[in-house]
Enzyme design. Structure first.
Site, short mmCIF file in Angstrom:
data_model
loop_
_atom_site.label_atom_id
_atom_site.label_comp_id
_atom_site.label_asym_id
_atom_site.label_seq_id
_atom_site.Cartn_x
_atom_site.Cartn_y
_atom_site.Cartn_z
N ARG A 195 15.19 67.85 -18.30
CA ARG A 195 14.47 66.60 -18.58
C ARG A 195 15.11 65.40 -17.89
NH1 ARG A 195 11.93 70.19 -20.52
NH2 ARG A 195 10.68 70.17 -22.43
N SER A 250 8.40 66.50 -28.02
CA SER A 250 9.77 66.55 -28.56
C SER A 250 10.39 65.15 -28.48
CB SER A 250 10.65 67.49 -27.73
OG SER A 250 10.11 68.78 -27.70
N GLU A 255 14.79 62.03 -26.25
CA GLU A 255 14.18 62.45 -24.99
C GLU A 255 13.10 61.47 -24.56
OE1 GLU A 255 11.60 64.51 -22.21
OE2 GLU A 255 10.97 64.33 -24.28
P1 FAD Z 1 4.40 58.18 -19.29
O1 FAD Z 1 4.68 58.36 -20.74
O2 FAD Z 1 3.30 57.26 -18.91
O3 FAD Z 1 5.74 57.71 -18.56
C1 FAD Z 1 6.96 58.35 -18.83
C2 FAD Z 1 8.07 57.67 -17.99
O4 FAD Z 1 7.84 57.90 -16.60
C3 FAD Z 1 8.08 56.14 -18.14
O5 FAD Z 1 9.41 55.69 -18.02
C4 FAD Z 1 7.24 55.66 -16.97
O6 FAD Z 1 7.57 54.34 -16.56
C5 FAD Z 1 7.62 56.68 -15.90
N1 FAD Z 1 6.55 56.93 -14.94
C6 FAD Z 1 5.31 57.42 -15.21
N2 FAD Z 1 4.61 57.56 -14.07
C7 FAD Z 1 5.42 57.13 -13.07
C8 FAD Z 1 5.26 57.01 -11.66
N3 FAD Z 1 4.12 57.33 -11.04
N4 FAD Z 1 6.30 56.54 -10.93
C9 FAD Z 1 7.46 56.18 -11.53
N5 FAD Z 1 7.67 56.28 -12.86
C10 FAD Z 1 6.66 56.75 -13.62
N6 FAD Z 1 7.11 67.27 -21.91
C11 FAD Z 1 7.68 68.40 -21.40
O7 FAD Z 1 8.50 68.33 -20.48
N7 FAD Z 1 7.36 69.62 -21.89
C12 FAD Z 1 6.48 69.80 -22.88
O8 FAD Z 1 6.22 70.92 -23.29
C13 FAD Z 1 5.86 68.63 -23.43
N8 FAD Z 1 4.99 68.74 -24.45
C14 FAD Z 1 4.40 67.63 -24.98
C15 FAD Z 1 3.48 67.78 -26.02
C16 FAD Z 1 2.87 66.67 -26.57
C17 FAD Z 1 1.86 66.85 -27.68
C18 FAD Z 1 3.16 65.38 -26.07
C19 FAD Z 1 2.46 64.17 -26.63
C20 FAD Z 1 4.09 65.21 -25.04
C21 FAD Z 1 4.72 66.34 -24.49
N9 FAD Z 1 5.65 66.24 -23.46
C22 FAD Z 1 6.22 67.36 -22.91
C23 FAD Z 1 6.08 64.89 -22.96
C24 FAD Z 1 5.14 64.30 -21.89
O9 FAD Z 1 3.86 64.88 -21.95
C25 FAD Z 1 5.71 64.49 -20.48
O10 FAD Z 1 6.98 63.89 -20.38
C26 FAD Z 1 4.78 63.90 -19.42
O11 FAD Z 1 5.20 64.27 -18.14
C27 FAD Z 1 4.69 62.38 -19.48
O12 FAD Z 1 3.66 61.97 -18.58
P2 FAD Z 1 2.96 60.57 -18.71
O13 FAD Z 1 2.08 60.40 -17.53
O14 FAD Z 1 2.30 60.44 -20.03
O15 FAD Z 1 4.22 59.61 -18.60
N1 EPU Z 2 12.59 75.64 -34.64
C1 EPU Z 2 12.81 75.60 -36.00
N2 EPU Z 2 12.19 74.63 -36.73
C2 EPU Z 2 11.38 73.71 -36.16
C3 EPU Z 2 11.17 73.73 -34.76
C4 EPU Z 2 11.79 74.72 -34.02
O1 EPU Z 2 13.54 76.43 -36.55
O2 EPU Z 2 10.84 72.88 -36.90
C5 EPU Z 2 13.21 76.72 -33.86
C6 EPU Z 2 12.14 77.76 -33.49
O3 EPU Z 2 11.96 78.69 -34.50
C7 EPU Z 2 12.70 78.38 -32.25
C8 EPU Z 2 13.45 77.21 -31.61
O4 EPU Z 2 13.66 76.25 -32.63
O5 EPU Z 2 13.61 79.38 -32.58
C9 EPU Z 2 12.72 76.62 -30.41
O6 EPU Z 2 11.47 76.07 -30.82
P1 EPU Z 2 10.22 75.91 -29.81
O7 EPU Z 2 9.97 77.19 -29.09
O8 EPU Z 2 9.09 75.32 -30.57
O9 EPU Z 2 10.73 74.91 -28.70
P2 EPU Z 2 11.63 73.60 -28.75
O10 EPU Z 2 13.00 73.96 -28.31
O11 EPU Z 2 11.49 72.92 -30.05
C10 EPU Z 2 11.23 73.01 -26.26
C11 EPU Z 2 10.82 71.81 -25.46
C12 EPU Z 2 9.31 71.63 -25.53
C13 EPU Z 2 8.65 72.85 -24.94
C14 EPU Z 2 9.08 74.09 -25.73
C15 EPU Z 2 8.57 75.37 -25.13
C16 EPU Z 2 12.66 70.26 -25.41
C17 EPU Z 2 13.23 68.98 -25.90
N3 EPU Z 2 11.50 70.63 -25.93
O12 EPU Z 2 10.92 72.73 -27.61
O13 EPU Z 2 8.97 70.50 -24.76
O14 EPU Z 2 7.24 72.75 -24.97
O15 EPU Z 2 10.53 74.16 -25.76
O16 EPU Z 2 9.24 75.64 -23.94
O17 EPU Z 2 13.27 70.89 -24.55
C18 EPU Z 2 8.66 68.13 -24.86
O18 EPU Z 2 9.55 68.02 -24.01
O19 EPU Z 2 8.05 67.13 -25.31
C19 EPU Z 2 8.28 69.45 -25.37
C20 EPU Z 2 7.36 69.63 -26.30
#
Ligand code: FAD
Ligand code: EPU
Length: 340
Positions: A166, A240, A336
Site C-alpha cells: 500500500r 480497510s 491506511e
Molecule cells: P481517492 O480516494 O480519490 O484518492 C486516494 C489518494 O490518491 C488521495 O491522496 C488522492 O489525492 C490521490 N490520488 C487519486 N488520484 C490521483 C491521481 N490521478 N494522481 C495523483 N494522486 C491521486 N484498496 C485496496 O488496495 N484493496 C482493496 O481490496 C480495497 N477494497 C476496498 C473496499 C471498499 C468497500 C472501499 C470503500 C475501498 C477499498 N479499497 C481497497 C481502497 C480504495 O478503493 C483504493 O485505495 C482505491 O485505489 C482508491 O481510489 P480512488 O480513486 O477512490 O482514490
Molecule cells: N479477521 C478476523 N476478524 C475480522 C476481520 C478479519 O478475524 O473482523 C481475520 C480473518 O478471519 C482472516 C484475516 O483476518 O483470517 C484476514 O482477513 P481478510 O481476508 O478479510 O483480509 P484483511 O487482511 O482484513 C486485506 C486487505 C484488503 C483486501 C483483503 C483481501 C489490507 C489493509 N487490507 O484485508 O484490502 O481486500 O486483504 O486480499 O491489506 C483495503 O485495502 O481497503 C482492503 C479492503
C-alpha cells in the site's frame, strides 16, 4: 470547465463525510489541466491542491481550504502487444472495476483478483492497490504524471514507483507533487491463475466451477468481497482503515504462545504480516457503534459511517482502536486511509 465555490464533498467521498471544498473543478483532458494550473489564480498554490479520484481511500476531517481537482481523464487503449503480453493504457479517471471488467471481457489476464475495488485507475499505483494475492506492481508497466511545479509530463517505470505494501513514491517522497494522468498495465495473454488466497478456492468450489478462467476467479472475488465488505452506496466506508502490521518473526512467536489462533502470513524470512482485523476483533470492537461512527460487524478492519458521522468522530474512534490494540498486543496500527 468552471471552477465552483463552496462545494459539498459528500457525494465525492465513499465515507459520505459532509465537508466543503473552497473551490472545485473537474477536468477531462490534459490540456484542460494545463490551462487550469497555468491560468487559474486559485490554482497557484500547489499546497492547496488536491487530486480526487473516486474518494474511496480518504477521510475528510475538515473543510478543504483549496482547490479540489476531480480527475475525469478517460480512455482505454491497447497500445502494443508482444508474444506474452497486451499493454493496455487507461486514463486515470477511468472507474477501476469497469476497467477490470473490460479487460476480463477481452481476455486480458492479470486483474481478476482485483475485481470490485472502488475508485479510479489513477489511484491504483498511488496506493499499489492489492487484494487476494495480487498487487498493481505485478501488472504495472508505466505511467505518465504531470509535475505540478515544473508543469512537465514525466514517465515512471515500475522501479521508479518504489512500490511497497500500500505504498509508492507518490505517497512518500513525491507526495502531492504529481497528478497521475494515465497508466499502462501489462496483461497476460496466457492467464496465470492465482488462487493462493484460501477463500478463493473455497468460493470456486461453492460455485461448482469445473474449468478455471479469469472470469470465474473474478466472480469468486466479487462474491467473497460482497459477503463481508460494506457497499459504500449503503454504508459509508473506505475499505480497510488500517494496514496489516508486519512484525519480526520473534515477536510473532511470542504472541502465538498467548494467542495460538493469531493469523499470520510470512512476508520474508524475518517478517510476518498479521491480520489487524483479527486483533481489532479480539479487542472487542467488531460491531461497535457510537452515534453514526462504527466498526463494521462483518469485518473489523473497516470503519463505517452509518449516516451523519463527522470525519473527526471516525478519526477519534480510530485513535481509540490504535490505543487498545497497542495495549493488548504491543503493536501500533498504522492508518491506511488518507486523512485530510
Ligand atoms: P481517492 O480516494 O480519490 O484518492 C486516494 C489518494 O490518491 C488521495 O491522496 C488522492 O489525492 C490521490 N490520488 C487519486 N488520484 C490521483 C491521481 N490521478 N494522481 C495523483 N494522486 C491521486 N484498496 C485496496 O488496495 N484493496 C482493496 O481490496 C480495497 N477494497 C476496498 C473496499 C471498499 C468497500 C472501499 C470503500 C475501498 C477499498 N479499497 C481497497 C481502497 C480504495 O478503493 C483504493 O485505495 C482505491 O485505489 C482508491 O481510489 P480512488 O480513486 O477512490 O482514490
Ligand atoms: N479477521 C478476523 N476478524 C475480522 C476481520 C478479519 O478475524 O473482523 C481475520 C480473518 O478471519 C482472516 C484475516 O483476518 O483470517 C484476514 O482477513 P481478510 O481476508 O478479510 O483480509 P484483511 O487482511 O482484513 C486485506 C486487505 C484488503 C483486501 C483483503 C483481501 C489490507 C489493509 N487490507 O484485508 O484490502 O481486500 O486483504 O486480499 O491489506 C483495503 O485495502 O481497503 C482492503 C479492503
Amino acid at each position: 470547465m468552471q471552477i465552483q465555490e463552496n462545494i459539498s464533498l459528500k457525494p465525492y467521498n465513499t465515507f459520505g463525510i459532509d465537508v466543503y471544498a473552497k473551490h472545485f473543478v473537474a477536468f477531462s483532458s490534459t490540456e484542460q489541466l494545463q490551462e487550469l494550473l497555468s491560468n487559474s489564480p486559485v490554482a497557484f498554490r500547489p499546497s492547496r491542491l488536491m487530486i480526487l479520484g473516486g474518494g474511496s481511500n480518504i477521510l475528510f476531517t475538515k473543510d478543504f481550504d483549496g482547490l479540489v481537482l476531480k480527475n475525469e481523464l478517460r480512455g482505454i487503449e491497447m497500445i502494443k502487444e508482444d508474444d506474452l503480453y497486451y499493454y493496455v493504457k487507461a486514463g486515470a479517471g477511468e472507474n477501476w472495476h469497469r476497467f477490470v471488467m473490460y479487460c476480463i471481457d477481452k481476455n486480458f489476464a492479470g486483474l481478476e483478483n482485483l475485481s470490485l475495488i472502488p475508485g479510479c485507475t489513477g489511484a491504483s499505483p498511488m496506493q499499489n492497490i492489492g487484494a487476494y494475492g495480487v498487487e498493481i506492481k505485478d501488472v504495472f508497466e508505466s505511467l505518465e504524471a504531470w509535475h505540478i511545479q515544473s508543469k512537465k509530463i514525466v514517465q515512471f517505470s515500475v522501479n521508479d514507483c518504489e512500490f511497497g505494501y500500500r505504498e509508492s513514491i507518490f505517497k512518500r517522497k513525491y507526495k502531492a507533487e504529481f497528478i497521475i494522468l494515465n497508466i499502462t498495465y501489462r496483461l497476460r495473454k496466457q492467464p496465470f491463475y492465482n488462487t493462493s488466497y484460501g477463500a478463493i478456492e473455497q468460493e470456486l468450489e461453492k460455485m461448482k466451477v469445473s474449468e478455471l478462467s479469469i472470469k470465474a476467479i473474478s466472480q469468486a472475488v466479487i462474491n467473497i468481497r460482497s459477503s463481508k465488505l460494506p457497499d459504500p452506496a449503503v454504508i459509508g466506508n473506505a475499505g480497510s482503515f488500517f494496514k496489516n502490521p508486519e512484525i519480526p518473526v520473534s515477536k510473532f512467536d511470542e504472541l502465538k504462545k498467548v494467542y495460538p489462533n493469531i493469523p499470520g502470513y510470512p512476508v520474508n524470512e524475518e517478517k510476518i504480516k498479521i491480520a489487524a482485523g483479527w486483533m481489532i476483533e479480539q479487542c472487542g470492537w467488531k460491531g461497535y457503534r457510537q452515534g453514526d461512527a462504527g466498526v463494521h460487524a462483518k469485518q473489523a478492519l473497516v470503519l463505517v459511517n452509518y449516516g451523519n458521522a463527522k470525519g473527526k468522530e471516525i478519526y477519534e474512534l480510530s485513535g481509540k482502536i490504535i490505543e487498545s490494540v497497542q495495549s493488548k498486543f504491543g503493536i501500533t496500527l498504522e492508518r491506511e486511509v488518507n486523512v485530510i
